[in-house]
Scaffold this motif. Sequence first.
Motif, PDB file in Angstrom:
ATOM      1  N   ILE A   1      -9.276  -7.325   4.198  1.00 13.34           N
ATOM      2  CA  ILE A   1      -9.216  -6.851   2.815  1.00 13.34           C
ATOM      3  C   ILE A   1      -8.899  -8.044   1.916  1.00 13.34           C
ATOM      4  N   SER A   2      -9.782  -8.301   0.955  1.00  9.89           N
ATOM      5  CA  SER A   2      -9.606  -9.469   0.097  1.00  9.89           C
ATOM      6  C   SER A   2      -9.516  -9.116  -1.381  1.00  9.89           C
ATOM      7  N   THR A   3      -9.665  -7.828  -1.744  1.00  5.38           N
ATOM      8  CA  THR A   3      -9.564  -7.404  -3.143  1.00  5.38           C
ATOM      9  C   THR A   3      -8.596  -6.227  -3.255  1.00  5.38           C
ATOM     10  N   PRO A   4      -8.012  -5.993  -4.438  1.00 12.27           N
ATOM     11  CA  PRO A   4      -7.065  -4.878  -4.604  1.00 12.27           C
ATOM     12  C   PRO A   4      -7.688  -3.510  -4.362  1.00 12.27           C
ATOM     13  N   ASN A   5      -9.020  -3.411  -4.462  1.00 13.99           N
ATOM     14  CA  ASN A   5      -9.681  -2.115  -4.275  1.00 13.99           C
ATOM     15  C   ASN A   5      -9.629  -1.627  -2.840  1.00 13.99           C
TER      16      ASN A   5
ATOM     17  N   GLU B   1     -12.857  10.793   4.808  1.00  9.90           N
ATOM     18  CA  GLU B   1     -12.924   9.357   4.605  1.00  9.90           C
ATOM     19  C   GLU B   1     -11.516   8.758   4.600  1.00  9.90           C
ATOM     20  N   LEU B   2     -11.402   7.519   5.085  1.00  7.45           N
ATOM     21  CA  LEU B   2     -10.132   6.812   5.100  1.00  7.45           C
ATOM     22  C   LEU B   2     -10.181   5.676   4.094  1.00  7.45           C
ATOM     23  N   ARG B   3      -9.313   5.743   3.093  1.00  4.75           N
ATOM     24  CA  ARG B   3      -9.220   4.656   2.124  1.00  4.75           C
ATOM     25  C   ARG B   3      -7.988   3.815   2.457  1.00  4.75           C
ATOM     26  N   ILE B   4      -8.197   2.498   2.564  1.00  2.53           N
ATOM     27  CA  ILE B   4      -7.130   1.565   2.907  1.00  2.53           C
ATOM     28  C   ILE B   4      -6.887   0.662   1.702  1.00  2.53           C
ATOM     29  N   ILE B   5      -5.715   0.791   1.082  1.00  3.48           N
ATOM     30  CA  ILE B   5      -5.353   0.018  -0.104  1.00  3.48           C
ATOM     31  C   ILE B   5      -4.300  -1.019   0.294  1.00  3.48           C
ATOM     32  N   PRO B   6      -4.508  -2.276  -0.066  1.00  4.85           N
ATOM     33  CA  PRO B   6      -3.541  -3.322   0.326  1.00  4.85           C
ATOM     34  C   PRO B   6      -2.216  -3.180  -0.398  1.00  4.85           C
ATOM     35  N   GLN B   7      -1.122  -3.511   0.310  1.00  3.77           N
ATOM     36  CA  GLN B   7       0.215  -3.475  -0.266  1.00  3.77           C
ATOM     37  C   GLN B   7       0.897  -4.844  -0.234  1.00  3.77           C
ATOM     38  N   SER B   8       0.709  -5.563   0.862  1.00  2.00           N
ATOM     39  CA  SER B   8       1.318  -6.883   0.995  1.00  2.00           C
ATOM     40  C   SER B   8       0.491  -7.707   1.969  1.00  2.00           C
TER      41      SER B   8
ATOM     42  N   ALA C   1      -5.845 -10.022  -2.273  1.00  2.00           N
ATOM     43  CA  ALA C   1      -5.896  -8.561  -2.414  1.00  2.00           C
ATOM     44  C   ALA C   1      -4.650  -7.990  -3.072  1.00  2.00           C
ATOM     45  N   ILE C   2      -3.631  -8.794  -3.270  1.00  2.00           N
ATOM     46  CA  ILE C   2      -2.356  -8.282  -3.775  1.00  2.00           C
ATOM     47  C   ILE C   2      -2.247  -8.533  -5.269  1.00  2.00           C
ATOM     48  N   PRO C   3      -2.125  -7.468  -6.081  1.00  3.12           N
ATOM     49  CA  PRO C   3      -1.975  -7.640  -7.532  1.00  3.12           C
ATOM     50  C   PRO C   3      -0.605  -8.196  -7.871  1.00  3.12           C
TER      51      PRO C   3
END
Length: 651
Positions: free
Chosen positions: A239-243, A283-290, A320-322
């Motif tokens: 994962i390389s973007t916040p999305n 569907e599985l959505r994976i959102i980055p946290q750290s 990926a981390i805002p």
Amino acid sequence: MLIIGAAALAGCVSNSTSITFRIEKGYMTVQDSVYVRYADSTVTKAVYQGTAPNLTHDDYLVNNATNKTIVSGFVTNGTVSWAPDNIQNDICRCYVIYNHDNRKLYDDWGKPTIPAVSAEVQSVSANAANAQHVDVTFAVYGAQHQLVDGLTEIFAHTNNPDVKFEINNSPSLAYESGYSKSASGGLVTFTLAPDPLNASAAQLEIANLDSFQISLKSGFKDIPINHEATAISVSDKTISTPNGITLHGNDLASDADTGDQLKIGSASAQTPGVVNLTVNNGELRIIPQSVGSTNITAVVYDTYSASARVTFNVIVEASAIPRPSGSTDPDIGPVTSAQADVSPTTGAEVKLKDRIRVTVPAGAVSAKGTVKVALVPDNQAPVANGQQALSPTFELTSTTGRTFAKPVELTFTYDAGHVVNGLRGAVYYYDEQQQRWIFIGRTQNSDGTITAYVNHFTKFAVFVYEPKMFSDMAGHWAAIYTDRLIGMKVTSGYPDHTFRPEEKVTRVQFTKMFVEALGLPISDSAITFSDNSAIPVWAKSAVVAAVKAGYIHGYEENSATLFKPDQTITRSEMAVLIAKALQTEVAPAASKAIRFKDETDIPVWAKPSVAAAVSAGILNGFEDGTFRSNNAATRAEAAAMIYKLLEALHI
């Protein structure tokens, strides 16, 4: 394992010109109809003839003028099917008599309530009595992936002319159709044999199940025979973007069944705080946290009930981390707290910059004091457990106490720019006892802020959540209750985007909601109920938790303790659970008097609990002044009661 009716027909096969089904009075409803089933899988409806000469049964007649081969009879209400049984005379004598009192199986299992909707092949093996014959065992499932255990009519048919169903363990009696009147432990077995009338018929091959060309029915409904979903090798996901990323069932598993739709049913991360996982519509959505990596385990279901467990690795890169929010937030600067005086007559308002505003209405507190809002430093804020934070954590305190007589308004400004499409920001609070963040909700304001109402103070923050919209809840009276429970993941809707608020709630469904709402400790201990096998896998840990906490004891019947998971829960039964959750031991005289027109219908064992629940404002009567204690509760009613219970407990 006892398989009742395995590879058997109802007594014996008949070519009679007429068949009379004689069924004991009281076990047919106006929705039930009797049908005879022929070996070619066609059916004919039986015609009601009136009361039988013995005066205890009703007769249903089928004319078979063409002398077709009859293999079974069944009763159906259009949803579930069951089989009339042979007691005094068999089908060859043109009478099928179904006696409830004489049938131990019926007494044990009861008339079926769960429709069979799918089946899986459990085993294929050589028959013990004849090695050239093959036993095929199916597991039969309902719509919620539960085994259909007990009386249920299962009809099997083959289109392979060289394969027949063996009848009564007799190699000379074999037909293209087989029949079973029950599934023991959810399993039913049929014995297949080469056509005894065809000397050149090939021996059956165990490894070639598809060549048998078996199809199953229950009543008029086809029962699809399902293959297991199979996990596939999944490479690392970066994962390389916040999305973040979205995965589908077919990304993680494969299935041999034509037309199957693989859906992800659940997922969990091994390392907390790295990603936030949301499963919606398969569907599985994976959102980055750290920044970091974690193994994720997902369960993939096919169209029916088979599942596969898949584990793969996810890597979160720094990009990926805002920008983190917290005590370094420039919008707050060096100011980390604010407070205001509060009184019973004037209330109070306190703001910390423009990030949070707290409005305490008049009448919310009982004495003069102060209200304080403090920013919690990042290194002291409770762990988010994979949730994406959109605001700092704020702690609210008051010298007047922790709880309030009227709702207190909290308005937040949050980082809406970090919310991807389909997600929203919502207010959560941290429960110190349960050590978890709990969903409160949100009201969207025109200036971009969100507001929530609370009746107690603790730590609060805004996190990402995924709202659920249901086509049948727009404008429904229970929507204000269901929204929060759905956000808390206490309840959910159906794949067709409906909530079905008027659908009845079973004991096991309500127990699951109740346990998750209260956050009771989950346990994997063994369940001691005699009908343990009927409790769905997805609910067993919740039932154990409710039993350990003393909320549930079960029914004592014939020296056995039963949970009765599929029995609908009544308003009286829910009142007992609510009163226990309130920790209220109320004697009828000490509680608010029950003033319902039908109060005499309330069971004695439930009256103190009903009084406690009514006094707490959790249960109410109907507009006509009745309580209807024995009514089965709907999903809407259950949601409203649990919501109000949480309010009463300040959860």
